[in-house]
Design a protein around this motif. Structure first.
Motif, PDB file in Angstrom:
ATOM      1  N   ARG A  27     -23.736   7.228   1.700  1.00  0.00           N
ATOM      2  CA  ARG A  27     -23.554   5.789   1.449  1.00  0.00           C
ATOM      3  C   ARG A  27     -24.893   5.054   1.435  1.00  0.00           C
ATOM      4  O   ARG A  27     -24.982   3.941   0.907  1.00  0.00           O
ATOM      5  CB  ARG A  27     -22.661   5.172   2.537  1.00  0.00           C
ATOM      6  CG  ARG A  27     -21.185   5.510   2.459  1.00  0.00           C
ATOM      7  CD  ARG A  27     -20.510   5.006   1.179  1.00  0.00           C
ATOM      8  NE  ARG A  27     -20.807   3.650   0.823  1.00  0.00           N
ATOM      9  CZ  ARG A  27     -20.216   2.561   1.355  1.00  0.00           C
ATOM     10  NH1 ARG A  27     -19.283   2.711   2.294  1.00  0.00           N
ATOM     11  NH2 ARG A  27     -20.534   1.349   0.931  1.00  0.00           N
ATOM     12  N   ASP A  30     -26.099   3.471  -1.649  1.00  0.00           N
ATOM     13  CA  ASP A  30     -25.570   2.168  -2.055  1.00  0.00           C
ATOM     14  C   ASP A  30     -26.322   1.010  -1.404  1.00  0.00           C
ATOM     15  O   ASP A  30     -26.027  -0.158  -1.685  1.00  0.00           O
ATOM     16  CB  ASP A  30     -24.085   2.050  -1.681  1.00  0.00           C
ATOM     17  CG  ASP A  30     -23.229   3.118  -2.329  1.00  0.00           C
ATOM     18  OD1 ASP A  30     -23.549   3.523  -3.462  1.00  0.00           O
ATOM     19  OD2 ASP A  30     -22.244   3.550  -1.701  1.00  0.00           O
ATOM     20  N   ASP A 256     -20.697  -1.283   4.565  1.00  0.00           N
ATOM     21  CA  ASP A 256     -20.368  -2.181   3.449  1.00  0.00           C
ATOM     22  C   ASP A 256     -21.161  -3.480   3.524  1.00  0.00           C
ATOM     23  O   ASP A 256     -21.450  -4.083   2.488  1.00  0.00           O
ATOM     24  CB  ASP A 256     -18.866  -2.495   3.421  1.00  0.00           C
ATOM     25  CG  ASP A 256     -18.033  -1.333   2.890  1.00  0.00           C
ATOM     26  OD1 ASP A 256     -18.629  -0.424   2.280  1.00  0.00           O
ATOM     27  OD2 ASP A 256     -16.808  -1.346   3.093  1.00  0.00           O
ATOM     28  N   ALA A 259     -24.343  -2.724   1.666  1.00  0.00           N
ATOM     29  CA  ALA A 259     -24.280  -2.055   0.367  1.00  0.00           C
ATOM     30  C   ALA A 259     -24.266  -3.046  -0.792  1.00  0.00           C
ATOM     31  O   ALA A 259     -23.809  -4.184  -0.671  1.00  0.00           O
ATOM     32  CB  ALA A 259     -23.025  -1.178   0.305  1.00  0.00           C
ATOM     33  N   GLU A 260     -24.747  -2.571  -1.917  1.00  0.00           N
ATOM     34  CA  GLU A 260     -24.729  -3.393  -3.128  1.00  0.00           C
ATOM     35  C   GLU A 260     -23.352  -3.331  -3.770  1.00  0.00           C
ATOM     36  O   GLU A 260     -22.650  -2.336  -3.657  1.00  0.00           O
ATOM     37  CB  GLU A 260     -25.773  -2.862  -4.108  1.00  0.00           C
ATOM     38  CG  GLU A 260     -27.191  -3.114  -3.653  1.00  0.00           C
ATOM     39  CD  GLU A 260     -28.212  -2.672  -4.677  1.00  0.00           C
ATOM     40  OE1 GLU A 260     -29.076  -3.487  -5.041  1.00  0.00           O
ATOM     41  OE2 GLU A 260     -28.173  -1.504  -5.077  1.00  0.00           O
TER      42      GLU A 260
END
Length: 260
Positions: A27, A30, A256, A259-260
């Motif tokens: 992750r 991201d 999250d 993240a993008e």
């Protein structure tokens, strides 16, 4: 309104720290930060070499390697060094007792840290609990944010230390007290000064009340990066002013948020 990825870069973070027990470390691809530090949570939680290699193809990856643990012991069982992908750097630490056997806990740290630094001269060195040994070992000093960080780093710089200082901090980009406590309350409650100040058996999440809530919210501002993006950016800028080079944020509300 800022997107999550835009918010984390605007906040001024340099790197993201991920826990493999909580998420697939891939992750990190991201997250719009160039450096990812992966915490050690026991040998069974180490990401597989393919995942690490995939990350290292895109980012600077640093895997926490406890020098007393079997597999990463440079003076004993060092079998995991051969498994580690070539492009993955290390964060050398003594190792949290929760993840060590009794035999591993008894192993001297200093000679192992020295030997590990000889193997990995570009490694960061985690300072928690071994501050003097870590400083003697050299390399980038990887510290936990605390209420004394500004004073400690300023003193290091005044004494002539010219090496890098990296700082780890749980991060929650919110100024909502309940969300802050749910994100970092349990973490800050484990810091010794906070644990001593808390009432016995106090809740440490958003259900905390009275004295416990007051203590936890104050501690959250000492031991974590919390608040609006602008608040966190001001805090990071202040830390840079006293001599911190790199700020590594652990996404306390989940990846999250970064993240993008």
């Amino acid at each position: 309104m800022l997107t999550a990825g835009r918010a984390v870069t605007k906040a001024g973070l340099d790197a993201v720290a991920l826990k493999p027990a909580e998420c697939d470390v891939r992750r990190a691809l991201d997250v719009p930060l160039d450096v990812v530090a992966i915490d050690y949570e026991g040998r069974h939680r180490i990401p597989d070499s393919d995942a690490l290699a995939a990350l290292a193809a895109e980012k600077e990856v640093r895997l926490t390697t406890p020098v007393r643990v079997d597999g990463f012991d440079p003076l004993g069982d060092d079998s995991l060094y051969e498994w580690l992908p070539d492009d993955v750097e290390q964060v050398l630490v003594a190792g949290h007792p929760a993840y060590l056997t009794d035999e591993e806990k008894a192993r001297p740290v200093a000679p192992r840290l020295r030997a590990a630094r000889e193997r990995a001269p570009d490694a960061w060195v985690g300072t928690e609990g071994i501050e003097r040994i870590a400083l003697a070992a050299g390399g980038t000093q990887y510290e936990l944010l605390s209420r004394s960080t500004r004073r400690d780093v300023r003193a290091l710089r005044a004494a002539g230390y010219e090496g890098e200082v990296a700082l780890y901090a749980p991060t929650a980009l919110t100024d909502d007290d309940d969300e802050i406590l749910d994100a970092v309350g349990a973490y800050v409650s484990r810091r010794r000064p906070v644990a001593r100040a808390l009432p016995d058996d106090a809740a440490t999440d958003s259900s905390a009340e009275g004295r416990a809530r007051e203590v936890l919210l104050k501690a959250a501002r000492d031991y974590a990066l919390i608040g609006s993006v602008a608040d966190v950016r001001r805090r990071i800028d202040d830390l840079r002013d006293v001599g911190v080079d790199l700020v590594v944020g652990y996404p306390a509300r989940g990846v999250d948020e970064f993240a993008e």
